[in-house]
Write a protein that holds these residues in place. Structure first.
Motif, PDB file in Angstrom:
ATOM      1  N   GLU A 113      13.959  26.361  17.797  1.00 55.85           N
ATOM      2  CA  GLU A 113      12.974  26.220  18.871  1.00 55.85           C
ATOM      3  C   GLU A 113      13.607  25.815  20.194  1.00 55.85           C
ATOM      4  O   GLU A 113      13.230  26.318  21.258  1.00 55.85           O
ATOM      5  N   SER A 114      14.591  24.917  20.158  1.00 53.63           N
ATOM      6  CA  SER A 114      15.251  24.515  21.407  1.00 53.63           C
ATOM      7  C   SER A 114      15.973  25.691  22.050  1.00 53.63           C
ATOM      8  O   SER A 114      16.048  25.798  23.287  1.00 53.63           O
ATOM      9  N   ILE A 115      16.495  26.591  21.225  1.00 57.76           N
ATOM     10  CA  ILE A 115      17.157  27.787  21.734  1.00 57.76           C
ATOM     11  C   ILE A 115      16.129  28.696  22.402  1.00 57.76           C
ATOM     12  O   ILE A 115      16.368  29.247  23.484  1.00 57.76           O
ATOM     13  N   ARG A 116      14.965  28.832  21.776  1.00 54.85           N
ATOM     14  CA  ARG A 116      13.885  29.610  22.403  1.00 54.85           C
ATOM     15  C   ARG A 116      13.504  29.010  23.753  1.00 54.85           C
ATOM     16  O   ARG A 116      13.306  29.730  24.740  1.00 54.85           O
ATOM     17  N   TRP A 117      13.377  27.703  23.797  1.00 50.36           N
ATOM     18  CA  TRP A 117      13.045  27.029  25.049  1.00 50.36           C
ATOM     19  C   TRP A 117      14.076  27.334  26.131  1.00 50.36           C
ATOM     20  O   TRP A 117      13.721  27.688  27.263  1.00 50.36           O
ATOM     21  N   LEU A 118      15.344  27.188  25.795  1.00 48.82           N
ATOM     22  CA  LEU A 118      16.391  27.339  26.804  1.00 48.82           C
ATOM     23  C   LEU A 118      16.481  28.784  27.295  1.00 48.82           C
ATOM     24  O   LEU A 118      16.620  29.028  28.508  1.00 48.82           O
ATOM     25  N   LEU A 119      16.379  29.740  26.398  1.00 44.24           N
ATOM     26  CA  LEU A 119      16.384  31.142  26.808  1.00 44.24           C
ATOM     27  C   LEU A 119      15.174  31.465  27.677  1.00 44.24           C
ATOM     28  O   LEU A 119      15.278  32.220  28.660  1.00 44.24           O
ATOM     29  N   THR A 120      14.045  30.883  27.343  1.00 44.72           N
ATOM     30  CA  THR A 120      12.826  31.115  28.132  1.00 44.72           C
ATOM     31  C   THR A 120      12.988  30.596  29.548  1.00 44.72           C
ATOM     32  O   THR A 120      12.642  31.282  30.518  1.00 44.72           O
ATOM     33  N   VAL A 121      13.514  29.376  29.686  1.00 49.51           N
ATOM     34  CA  VAL A 121      13.707  28.805  31.019  1.00 49.51           C
ATOM     35  C   VAL A 121      14.739  29.615  31.810  1.00 49.51           C
ATOM     36  O   VAL A 121      14.624  29.780  33.033  1.00 49.51           O
ATOM     37  N   PHE A 158       7.694  13.262  34.809  1.00 49.07           N
ATOM     38  CA  PHE A 158       8.704  14.308  34.645  1.00 49.07           C
ATOM     39  C   PHE A 158       8.138  15.461  33.816  1.00 49.07           C
ATOM     40  O   PHE A 158       8.276  16.639  34.174  1.00 49.07           O
ATOM     41  N   GLN A 159       7.498  15.124  32.695  1.00 54.08           N
ATOM     42  CA  GLN A 159       6.906  16.152  31.848  1.00 54.08           C
ATOM     43  C   GLN A 159       5.904  16.991  32.637  1.00 54.08           C
ATOM     44  O   GLN A 159       5.884  18.227  32.542  1.00 54.08           O
ATOM     45  N   GLY A 160       5.087  16.318  33.442  1.00 54.79           N
ATOM     46  CA  GLY A 160       4.101  17.029  34.252  1.00 54.79           C
ATOM     47  C   GLY A 160       4.740  18.016  35.223  1.00 54.79           C
ATOM     48  O   GLY A 160       4.226  19.121  35.429  1.00 54.79           O
ATOM     49  N   ARG A 161       5.863  17.607  35.819  1.00 54.93           N
ATOM     50  CA  ARG A 161       6.574  18.520  36.730  1.00 54.93           C
ATOM     51  C   ARG A 161       7.167  19.700  35.979  1.00 54.93           C
ATOM     52  O   ARG A 161       7.110  20.847  36.438  1.00 54.93           O
ATOM     53  N   MET A 162       7.731  19.422  34.826  1.00 60.19           N
ATOM     54  CA  MET A 162       8.418  20.471  34.072  1.00 60.19           C
ATOM     55  C   MET A 162       7.460  21.537  33.558  1.00 60.19           C
ATOM     56  O   MET A 162       7.775  22.732  33.589  1.00 60.19           O
ATOM     57  N   ILE A 163       6.304  21.131  33.083  1.00 64.96           N
ATOM     58  CA  ILE A 163       5.393  22.126  32.512  1.00 64.96           C
ATOM     59  C   ILE A 163       4.737  22.994  33.581  1.00 64.96           C
ATOM     60  O   ILE A 163       4.070  23.985  33.253  1.00 64.96           O
ATOM     61  N   ARG A 164       4.963  22.650  34.839  1.00 62.29           N
ATOM     62  CA  ARG A 164       4.476  23.505  35.925  1.00 62.29           C
ATOM     63  C   ARG A 164       5.502  24.563  36.340  1.00 62.29           C
ATOM     64  O   ARG A 164       5.183  25.451  37.141  1.00 62.29           O
ATOM     65  N   ILE A 165       6.721  24.464  35.827  1.00 63.50           N
ATOM     66  CA  ILE A 165       7.698  25.529  36.063  1.00 63.50           C
ATOM     67  C   ILE A 165       7.136  26.816  35.457  1.00 63.50           C
ATOM     68  O   ILE A 165       6.715  26.821  34.295  1.00 63.50           O
ATOM     69  N   PRO A 166       7.084  27.904  36.218  1.00 64.46           N
ATOM     70  CA  PRO A 166       6.402  29.119  35.731  1.00 64.46           C
ATOM     71  C   PRO A 166       6.826  29.587  34.341  1.00 64.46           C
ATOM     72  O   PRO A 166       5.970  29.925  33.515  1.00 64.46           O
ATOM     73  N   ALA A 167       8.127  29.603  34.052  1.00 63.80           N
ATOM     74  CA  ALA A 167       8.578  30.074  32.738  1.00 63.80           C
ATOM     75  C   ALA A 167       8.067  29.166  31.629  1.00 63.80           C
ATOM     76  O   ALA A 167       7.672  29.645  30.551  1.00 63.80           O
ATOM     77  N   ILE A 168       8.066  27.861  31.869  1.00 66.62           N
ATOM     78  CA  ILE A 168       7.573  26.913  30.862  1.00 66.62           C
ATOM     79  C   ILE A 168       6.061  27.017  30.733  1.00 66.62           C
ATOM     80  O   ILE A 168       5.508  26.991  29.629  1.00 66.62           O
ATOM     81  N   ASP A 169       5.384  27.137  31.854  1.00 66.44           N
ATOM     82  CA  ASP A 169       3.927  27.294  31.837  1.00 66.44           C
ATOM     83  C   ASP A 169       3.528  28.489  30.970  1.00 66.44           C
ATOM     84  O   ASP A 169       2.613  28.392  30.136  1.00 66.44           O
ATOM     85  N   ARG A 170       4.233  29.607  31.114  1.00 67.02           N
ATOM     86  CA  ARG A 170       3.941  30.791  30.294  1.00 67.02           C
ATOM     87  C   ARG A 170       4.262  30.543  28.826  1.00 67.02           C
ATOM     88  O   ARG A 170       3.539  30.983  27.928  1.00 67.02           O
TER      89      ARG A 170
END
Length: 223
Positions: free
Chosen positions: A17-25, A180-192
């Protein structure tokens, strides 16, 4: 056109899952091969695709990579998520490995018969050992290292969401981490990625556990 990245793992979170996260970002498209039968795993062994007989397996840049931290470091380095120099990188790695230590405790819960003491231990360590480190760091900066987005930020975001799934309100005493979490989840790739239909996997269920045990020929759950 570059060859698409291919991930081989189970249809669940686990160490992939962490790999999926990093590739997504990093905004890298990837395909997935899900292990559902032991024969698939045995075929990978026969093909010498798994250096240490373990998954995750990531096929990228003509290589077959194993070992989660090595894979994460390669992706971070390739996509500019690993700091500007060696000092940044070692800080990013320290933060990242601390987060991974905490997440791995959560990952093992579905394979544990008596989860209550494990949950209590995770919550205690999260509050006393891990979250205070990140709270202190994020009180002084927007990102953990070097004033820019890195692998450590991505993994910490994943971890905070995992913690909140298990312990409602756990971040209330860590306002900088929550902000910090609130800022990060607004990054478009993470939001998607956090929306339904993405490649983010759900929390592990009985089917996931059963599949893992069958593929690896594990006879019974851990105590």
């Amino acid at each position: 056109m570059a060859e698409k990245v291919v991930l081989t793992y189970f249809n669940g979170r686990g160490k992939m899952e962490s790999i999926r996260w990093l590739l997504t970002v990093a905004e890298v498209n990837f395909d997935e091969v899900y292990l559902t039968k032991r024969e698939q795993y045995l075929q990978l062994l026969s093909d010498n695709a798994l250096m240490f007989q373990q998954v995750p397996l990531v096929e990228i840049d003509g290589m077959k990579l194993v070992q989660t931290k090595a894979i994460l470091n390669y992706i971070a380095e390739k996509y500019n998520l690993h700091g500007k120099d060696m000092k940044d990188r070692v800080k990013i790695n320290m933060y990242s490995e601390g987060v991974i230590d905490l997440m791995e405790m959560i990952m093992m819960l579905p394979f544990t018969q008596d989860t209550k003491p494990k949950l209590d231990n995770i919550e205690k360590k999260a509050k006393e050992r891990y979250l205070p480190v990140f709270e202190k760091a994020l009180t002084e900066t927007v990102f953990l290292v070097g004033g820019k987005l890195s692998m450590a930020d991505v993994l910490l975001t994943e971890c905070t969401l995992m913690l909140e799934e298990k312990f409602t309100g756990i971040l209330k005493d860590f306002p900088s981490v929550k902000s910090f979490q609130g800022r990060m989840i607004r990054i478009p790739a993470i939001d998607r990625f956090l929306k339904p239909g993405s490649k983010r996997r759900p929390q592990p269920d009985e089917h996931y556990v059963k599949t893992v045990m069958e593929v690896f020929d594990i006879k019974e759950l851990r105590l």
